[in-house]
Scaffold this motif. Structure first.
Motif, PDB file in Angstrom:
ATOM      1  N   ASP A  48      31.062 -17.158  -0.354  1.00 32.26           N
ATOM      2  CA  ASP A  48      31.455 -18.687  -0.032  1.00 32.26           C
ATOM      3  C   ASP A  48      30.571 -19.236   1.217  1.00 32.26           C
ATOM      4  N   ALA A  49      30.179 -18.288   2.170  1.00 27.71           N
ATOM      5  CA  ALA A  49      29.545 -18.840   3.345  1.00 27.71           C
ATOM      6  C   ALA A  49      27.935 -19.024   3.033  1.00 27.71           C
ATOM      7  N   THR A  50      27.455 -18.473   1.830  1.00 24.58           N
ATOM      8  CA  THR A  50      26.162 -18.497   1.434  1.00 24.58           C
ATOM      9  C   THR A  50      25.554 -19.928   1.278  1.00 24.58           C
ATOM     10  N   ASP A  51      24.267 -19.997   1.955  1.00 26.46           N
ATOM     11  CA  ASP A  51      23.665 -21.490   1.671  1.00 26.46           C
ATOM     12  C   ASP A  51      22.869 -21.068   0.407  1.00 26.46           C
ATOM     13  N   HIS A  52      23.028 -21.601  -0.806  1.00 27.53           N
ATOM     14  CA  HIS A  52      22.316 -21.569  -1.873  1.00 27.53           C
ATOM     15  C   HIS A  52      21.180 -22.208  -1.816  1.00 27.53           C
ATOM     16  N   ASP A  53      20.883 -23.321  -1.243  1.00 32.01           N
ATOM     17  CA  ASP A  53      19.789 -23.870  -0.865  1.00 32.01           C
ATOM     18  C   ASP A  53      18.501 -23.253  -0.587  1.00 32.01           C
ATOM     19  N   GLU A  54      18.613 -22.335   0.403  1.00 31.91           N
ATOM     20  CA  GLU A  54      17.725 -21.770   1.005  1.00 31.91           C
ATOM     21  C   GLU A  54      17.273 -20.484   0.411  1.00 31.91           C
ATOM     22  N   PRO A  55      15.968 -19.975   0.401  1.00 28.81           N
ATOM     23  CA  PRO A  55      15.722 -18.900  -0.553  1.00 28.81           C
ATOM     24  C   PRO A  55      16.196 -17.576   0.001  1.00 28.81           C
ATOM     25  N   TRP A  56      16.290 -16.549  -0.842  1.00 28.09           N
ATOM     26  CA  TRP A  56      16.769 -15.435  -0.377  1.00 28.09           C
ATOM     27  C   TRP A  56      15.534 -14.580  -0.457  1.00 28.09           C
ATOM     28  N   ARG A  57      15.694 -13.335   0.366  1.00 26.56           N
ATOM     29  CA  ARG A  57      14.626 -12.464   0.687  1.00 26.56           C
ATOM     30  C   ARG A  57      15.036 -11.188   0.217  1.00 26.56           C
ATOM     31  N   ALA A  58      14.298 -10.230  -0.659  1.00 28.46           N
ATOM     32  CA  ALA A  58      14.413  -8.854  -1.036  1.00 28.46           C
ATOM     33  C   ALA A  58      13.365  -7.943  -0.260  1.00 28.46           C
ATOM     34  N   SER A  59      13.822  -7.258   0.617  1.00 32.18           N
ATOM     35  CA  SER A  59      12.777  -6.374   1.298  1.00 32.18           C
ATOM     36  C   SER A  59      13.223  -4.944   0.838  1.00 32.18           C
ATOM     37  N   PHE A  60      12.189  -3.982   0.183  1.00 34.54           N
ATOM     38  CA  PHE A  60      12.828  -2.852  -0.460  1.00 34.54           C
ATOM     39  C   PHE A  60      11.567  -1.933  -0.672  1.00 34.54           C
ATOM     40  N   TRP A  61      11.668  -0.664  -0.611  1.00 35.23           N
ATOM     41  CA  TRP A  61      10.618   0.384  -0.961  1.00 35.23           C
ATOM     42  C   TRP A  61      10.958   1.143  -2.298  1.00 35.23           C
ATOM     43  N   LEU A  62       9.929   1.514  -2.861  1.00 38.82           N
ATOM     44  CA  LEU A  62      10.142   2.260  -4.167  1.00 38.82           C
ATOM     45  C   LEU A  62       9.244   3.383  -3.928  1.00 38.82           C
ATOM     46  N   GLY A  63       9.853   4.863  -4.069  1.00 37.37           N
ATOM     47  CA  GLY A  63       9.279   6.122  -3.769  1.00 37.37           C
ATOM     48  C   GLY A  63       9.947   7.170  -4.376  1.00 37.37           C
ATOM     49  N   GLY A  64       9.843   8.435  -3.748  1.00 31.76           N
ATOM     50  CA  GLY A  64      10.702   9.414  -4.223  1.00 31.76           C
ATOM     51  C   GLY A  64      10.370   9.821  -5.849  1.00 31.76           C
ATOM     52  N   TRP A  65       8.881   9.670  -6.235  1.00 30.71           N
ATOM     53  CA  TRP A  65       8.472   9.780  -7.723  1.00 30.71           C
ATOM     54  C   TRP A  65       8.739  11.273  -8.243  1.00 30.71           C
ATOM     55  N   GLY A 101       0.838  -0.870   0.046  1.00 31.27           N
ATOM     56  CA  GLY A 101       0.046  -0.103   0.049  1.00 31.27           C
ATOM     57  C   GLY A 101       0.836   1.199   0.141  1.00 31.27           C
ATOM     58  N   VAL A 102       0.300   2.354  -0.318  1.00 31.03           N
ATOM     59  CA  VAL A 102       0.949   3.648  -0.291  1.00 31.03           C
ATOM     60  C   VAL A 102       1.163   4.224   0.920  1.00 31.03           C
ATOM     61  N   GLU A 103       2.476   4.656   1.244  1.00 25.92           N
ATOM     62  CA  GLU A 103       2.618   5.362   2.514  1.00 25.92           C
ATOM     63  C   GLU A 103       3.078   6.801   2.412  1.00 25.92           C
ATOM     64  N   PHE A 104       3.004   7.433   3.246  1.00 26.90           N
ATOM     65  CA  PHE A 104       3.498   8.811   3.141  1.00 26.90           C
ATOM     66  C   PHE A 104       4.735   9.016   3.900  1.00 26.90           C
ATOM     67  N   GLY A 105       6.002   8.625   3.217  1.00 28.54           N
ATOM     68  CA  GLY A 105       7.339   8.669   3.980  1.00 28.54           C
ATOM     69  C   GLY A 105       8.055   9.651   3.388  1.00 28.54           C
ATOM     70  N   ALA A 106       7.663  10.887   3.346  1.00 19.79           N
ATOM     71  CA  ALA A 106       8.366  11.859   2.916  1.00 19.79           C
ATOM     72  C   ALA A 106       9.733  12.086   3.785  1.00 19.79           C
ATOM     73  N   ALA A 107       9.822  12.040   5.032  1.00 23.14           N
ATOM     74  CA  ALA A 107      10.848  12.033   5.758  1.00 23.14           C
ATOM     75  C   ALA A 107      12.240  10.873   5.442  1.00 23.14           C
ATOM     76  N   GLU A 108      11.393   9.726   5.374  1.00 22.94           N
ATOM     77  CA  GLU A 108      12.532   8.511   4.913  1.00 22.94           C
ATOM     78  C   GLU A 108      12.984   8.664   3.657  1.00 22.94           C
ATOM     79  N   ILE A 109      12.089   9.448   2.631  1.00 22.30           N
ATOM     80  CA  ILE A 109      12.665   9.631   1.391  1.00 22.30           C
ATOM     81  C   ILE A 109      13.697  10.725   1.116  1.00 22.30           C
ATOM     82  N   ARG A 110      13.268  11.896   1.966  1.00 23.18           N
ATOM     83  CA  ARG A 110      14.440  12.813   2.121  1.00 23.18           C
ATOM     84  C   ARG A 110      15.599  12.512   2.759  1.00 23.18           C
ATOM     85  N   LYS A 111      15.609  11.545   3.547  1.00 23.80           N
ATOM     86  CA  LYS A 111      16.888  11.083   4.339  1.00 23.80           C
ATOM     87  C   LYS A 111      17.686  10.097   3.169  1.00 23.80           C
ATOM     88  N   ALA A 112      17.153   9.256   2.391  1.00 28.30           N
ATOM     89  CA  ALA A 112      17.351   8.351   1.363  1.00 28.30           C
ATOM     90  C   ALA A 112      18.153   9.149   0.337  1.00 28.30           C
TER      91      ALA A 112
END
Length: 281
Positions: free
Chosen positions: A229-246, A140-151
């Motif tokens: 080298d230390a990565t377990d390639h059999d386990e899933p990876w997880r990508a957590s991210f936001w898109l904003g600042g349009w 969902g849409v969030e109003f994250g102006a402070a987070e976006i300005r910092k980033a």
């Protein structure tokens, strides 16, 4: 756990309501392909695309920090690696048929990290290939102006737009067609929105959408130096991210997130799949 944090500007040239989602030029929405520009393609580009408008953003998402088990590794060789989305992903809201505003899934989601001869890539595997979106809805849409300005380090998009108006006006008289018409169209958009109540389309700069994806396809890894080298390639990876600042003038936004790769330490746990609303037609 190895965590790759990434950030940077992306581009997405797409039509907006009330235009159809696949409208190639823009008619009724606020986005248009101006004179001489290629058709709107809807592709979310994390790396420099073939076409960009002048006075815009430097497109490019990259790893800006690496941590292992929560401890920063500032000299890790993957700091500065490019982060890309393969297979031409798009926002698949489709005018509310697939998802409402703010929930639009990003599909296909095939993330790649690369530097020199290193490459690691993996994708979301949809449970239902005929309707491959249930795992991919945004929160969902969030109003994250402070987070976006910092980033982004940008405090006021309207000031950026006013500076572009000055630069474009200086170029208008000497521009040849079709660039002259394109500049005039762009100036009309910028001045109209700068004069609108509430900042017009500039208000979208303060909004963001969060995503949380489980990447469980067969990993694609070229790691000749053993950086993972230390990565377990059999386990899933997880990508957590936001898109904003349009930035609705140059059709760019900002991405910030983390890619987590299990390293095999400790017990294995099944990944949590985000609960979403199924918008199956």
């Amino acid at each position: 756990m190895i965590e790759l944090s990434f950030a940077g500007w992306f581009q997405c040239r797409l039509a907006t309501d009330p235009d159809p989602y696949d409208e190639p030029r823009g008619v009724s929405g606020y986005v248009h392909a101006y004179a001489g520009e290629p058709d709107l393609d809807r592709i979310v580009s994390f790396q420099p695309p073939p076409f960009r408008r002048t006075h815009g953003r430097d497109i490019g998402v990259a790893v800006d920090a690496v941590a292992h088990e929560g401890i920063a590794v500032p000299d890790h060789p993957l700091v500065g690696a490019t982060v890309d989305l393969l297979d031409a992903p798009k926002f698949e809201g489709r005018n509310g048929v697939v998802a409402d505003d703010g929930l639009e899934p990003l599909y296909p989601f095939h993330l790649q990290v690369a530097r020199d001869d290193f490459r690691a890539a993996r994708a979301v595997v949809p449970a239902d290939p005929s309707f491959p979106y249930a795992e991919l809805f945004a929160g969902g849409v969030e109003f994250g102006a402070a987070e976006i300005r910092k980033a982004t380090g940008e405090q006021d998009l309207t000031a950026t737009w006013a500076a572009r108006v000055t630069a474009l006006r200086a170029e208008l008289a000497d521009a040849a067609e079709p660039l002259r018409t394109a500049i005039a169209e762009r100036l009309a958009f910028l001045t109209g929105n700068l004069g609108a109540d509430g900042g017009g389309a500039a208000r979208f700069f303060g909004a963001l959408m969060r995503y949380d994806y489980v990447l469980s396809s067969e990993p694609e890894i070229d790691d000749p130096h053993g950086w993972l080298d230390a990565t377990d390639h059999d386990e899933p990876w997880r990508a957590s991210f936001w898109l904003g600042g349009w930035d609705a003038d140059v059709l760019c936004g900002y991405a910030r997130g983390t890619l987590r790769l299990p390293d095999g330490a400790g017990p294995r746990r099944s990944p949590r799949v985000p609960r979403v609303t199924d918008r199956r037609p």
